[in-house]
Motif scaffolding. Sequence first.
Motif, PDB file in Angstrom:
ATOM      1  N   PHE A 139       0.833  -1.205   0.000  1.00  0.00           N
ATOM      2  CA  PHE A 139       0.000   0.000   0.000  1.00  0.00           C
ATOM      3  C   PHE A 139       0.864   1.250   0.000  1.00  0.00           C
ATOM      4  O   PHE A 139       0.569   2.221  -0.713  1.00  0.00           O
ATOM      5  CB  PHE A 139      -0.906   0.007   1.231  1.00  0.00           C
ATOM      6  N   ALA A 140       1.924   1.244   0.799  1.00  0.00           N
ATOM      7  CA  ALA A 140       2.794   2.419   0.876  1.00  0.00           C
ATOM      8  C   ALA A 140       3.429   2.715  -0.478  1.00  0.00           C
ATOM      9  O   ALA A 140       3.491   3.874  -0.908  1.00  0.00           O
ATOM     10  CB  ALA A 140       3.876   2.193   1.932  1.00  0.00           C
ATOM     11  N   VAL A 141       3.894   1.662  -1.173  1.00  0.00           N
ATOM     12  CA  VAL A 141       4.502   1.848  -2.488  1.00  0.00           C
ATOM     13  C   VAL A 141       3.468   2.393  -3.474  1.00  0.00           C
ATOM     14  O   VAL A 141       3.740   3.333  -4.239  1.00  0.00           O
ATOM     15  CB  VAL A 141       5.095   0.528  -3.001  1.00  0.00           C
ATOM     16  N   ALA A 142       2.260   1.809  -3.451  1.00  0.00           N
ATOM     17  CA  ALA A 142       1.208   2.266  -4.362  1.00  0.00           C
ATOM     18  C   ALA A 142       0.814   3.707  -4.065  1.00  0.00           C
ATOM     19  O   ALA A 142       0.601   4.510  -4.980  1.00  0.00           O
ATOM     20  CB  ALA A 142      -0.009   1.354  -4.239  1.00  0.00           C
ATOM     21  N   ALA A 143       0.744   4.055  -2.783  1.00  0.00           N
ATOM     22  CA  ALA A 143       0.343   5.408  -2.401  1.00  0.00           C
ATOM     23  C   ALA A 143       1.379   6.434  -2.838  1.00  0.00           C
ATOM     24  O   ALA A 143       1.036   7.510  -3.335  1.00  0.00           O
ATOM     25  CB  ALA A 143       0.128   5.482  -0.890  1.00  0.00           C
ATOM     26  N   TYR A 158       4.049  10.318   7.748  1.00  0.00           N
ATOM     27  CA  TYR A 158       3.897   8.897   7.416  1.00  0.00           C
ATOM     28  C   TYR A 158       4.140   8.033   8.661  1.00  0.00           C
ATOM     29  O   TYR A 158       3.498   6.999   8.851  1.00  0.00           O
ATOM     30  CB  TYR A 158       4.865   8.497   6.308  1.00  0.00           C
ATOM     31  N   GLY A 159       5.074   8.464   9.509  1.00  0.00           N
ATOM     32  CA  GLY A 159       5.301   7.754  10.773  1.00  0.00           C
ATOM     33  C   GLY A 159       4.095   7.842  11.687  1.00  0.00           C
ATOM     34  O   GLY A 159       3.745   6.866  12.373  1.00  0.00           O
ATOM     35  N   ILE A 160       3.447   9.002  11.706  1.00  0.00           N
ATOM     36  CA  ILE A 160       2.228   9.163  12.505  1.00  0.00           C
ATOM     37  C   ILE A 160       1.140   8.217  12.007  1.00  0.00           C
ATOM     38  O   ILE A 160       0.405   7.615  12.796  1.00  0.00           O
ATOM     39  CB  ILE A 160       1.735  10.622  12.451  1.00  0.00           C
ATOM     40  N   VAL A 161       1.052   8.076  10.689  1.00  0.00           N
ATOM     41  CA  VAL A 161       0.062   7.174  10.105  1.00  0.00           C
ATOM     42  C   VAL A 161       0.296   5.737  10.567  1.00  0.00           C
ATOM     43  O   VAL A 161      -0.642   5.029  10.963  1.00  0.00           O
ATOM     44  CB  VAL A 161       0.109   7.254   8.564  1.00  0.00           C
ATOM     45  N   VAL A 162       1.558   5.300  10.518  1.00  0.00           N
ATOM     46  CA  VAL A 162       1.885   3.928  10.939  1.00  0.00           C
ATOM     47  C   VAL A 162       1.531   3.717  12.408  1.00  0.00           C
ATOM     48  O   VAL A 162       0.911   2.711  12.780  1.00  0.00           O
ATOM     49  CB  VAL A 162       3.380   3.637  10.691  1.00  0.00           C
ATOM     50  N   LEU A 163       1.902   4.670  13.261  1.00  0.00           N
ATOM     51  CA  LEU A 163       1.600   4.546  14.684  1.00  0.00           C
ATOM     52  C   LEU A 163       0.093   4.583  14.948  1.00  0.00           C
ATOM     53  O   LEU A 163      -0.407   3.852  15.817  1.00  0.00           O
ATOM     54  CB  LEU A 163       2.294   5.664  15.466  1.00  0.00           C
ATOM     55  N   ALA A 164      -0.614   5.425  14.203  1.00  0.00           N
ATOM     56  CA  ALA A 164      -2.065   5.532  14.382  1.00  0.00           C
ATOM     57  C   ALA A 164      -2.779   4.250  13.968  1.00  0.00           C
ATOM     58  O   ALA A 164      -3.916   3.996  14.392  1.00  0.00           O
ATOM     59  CB  ALA A 164      -2.615   6.709  13.578  1.00  0.00           C
ATOM     60  N   LEU A 165      -2.128   3.438  13.136  1.00  0.00           N
ATOM     61  CA  LEU A 165      -2.674   2.133  12.772  1.00  0.00           C
ATOM     62  C   LEU A 165      -2.239   1.040  13.743  1.00  0.00           C
ATOM     63  O   LEU A 165      -3.059   0.258  14.235  1.00  0.00           O
ATOM     64  CB  LEU A 165      -2.235   1.758  11.360  1.00  0.00           C
ATOM     65  N   LEU A 166      -0.946   0.978  14.027  1.00  0.00           N
ATOM     66  CA  LEU A 166      -0.392  -0.158  14.743  1.00  0.00           C
ATOM     67  C   LEU A 166      -0.748  -0.179  16.222  1.00  0.00           C
ATOM     68  O   LEU A 166      -1.157  -1.217  16.760  1.00  0.00           O
ATOM     69  CB  LEU A 166       1.135  -0.190  14.571  1.00  0.00           C
TER      70      LEU A 166
END
Length: 281
Positions: A139-143, A158-166
């Motif tokens: 997804f990250a590559v496609a985005a 992008y780091g905030i996005v990862v943390l907000a998911l994980l």
Amino acid sequence: MNQALTQSFRHAVRIFAAESLKQHRRLFGQPLVVFSMLVWPLLQLATTYYTLRPVATASPAAANWPTAADPERLLAFLATGTLAYAFFFSLVQSAWHFSFERSTGTLELLFLSPAGRLTLMVANGAGALLQNAWLLTCFAVAALTGFGALSVSAWWMYGIVVLALLIPAVAWGTFLNSVLVFSRDSAFLYTILDEPLWFVSGVRLPNFALPAAIQLVGAVFPLTGSLIAVRGALLEHRTLTDLAPTLLGLTALSAVLLGASAVILRVGEARAQRTGRLSLA
């Protein structure tokens, strides 16, 4: 003191690694299974997009939701929803499979072991997320290469996005594992947390399009807050300050879920020792 903490940490890491490996061997025996984790969300995304797109272009929906009138923005909106849903629903599936261990005697062995109960629940949930690293990477590559609708205020968002998911996902998985360990209604809970989860969390529709009662129910699920943070950071050019209330709410909800998991495990184990049954009531 420091030596004791170091030993406790190493012990927790070993438990984490062992439980994650056990789950991997149980659920993902062939590489084709891991590949299907990408195909399944793509099929969901395509189905949703080609269902909503004709409705959006043939109705005045764009007046209230401009995203619907732009194919790239609509695809990006649905893609973020599909990604987040895949993460959270993988934990529902993981917890459902984990509940089967109550009939095989595995749970009894776990409760007899010196392993930390909460560590086991966290490890089982995090193990399911590790399987989805393939999906997140694609997804990250496609985005980064294909979505013309991305609007990010800073690269570190992008780091905030990862943390907000994980982080909320790990807390969610831990809570589900703790509940399903002691529940005989795992099939019912699995059904309730399948389609209703994407509906109340705004996976395929914006939150404002849902009735107030549905929005209130959706606020209980961490997926809702994660989607607000992910879409805000990736698609709406929001800064950390803009997303601070949502991130603080996610942090608080994650803490509540982990605290509830610890309480459920303690109460459930005490009852099991007293009655010989794996149940909360």
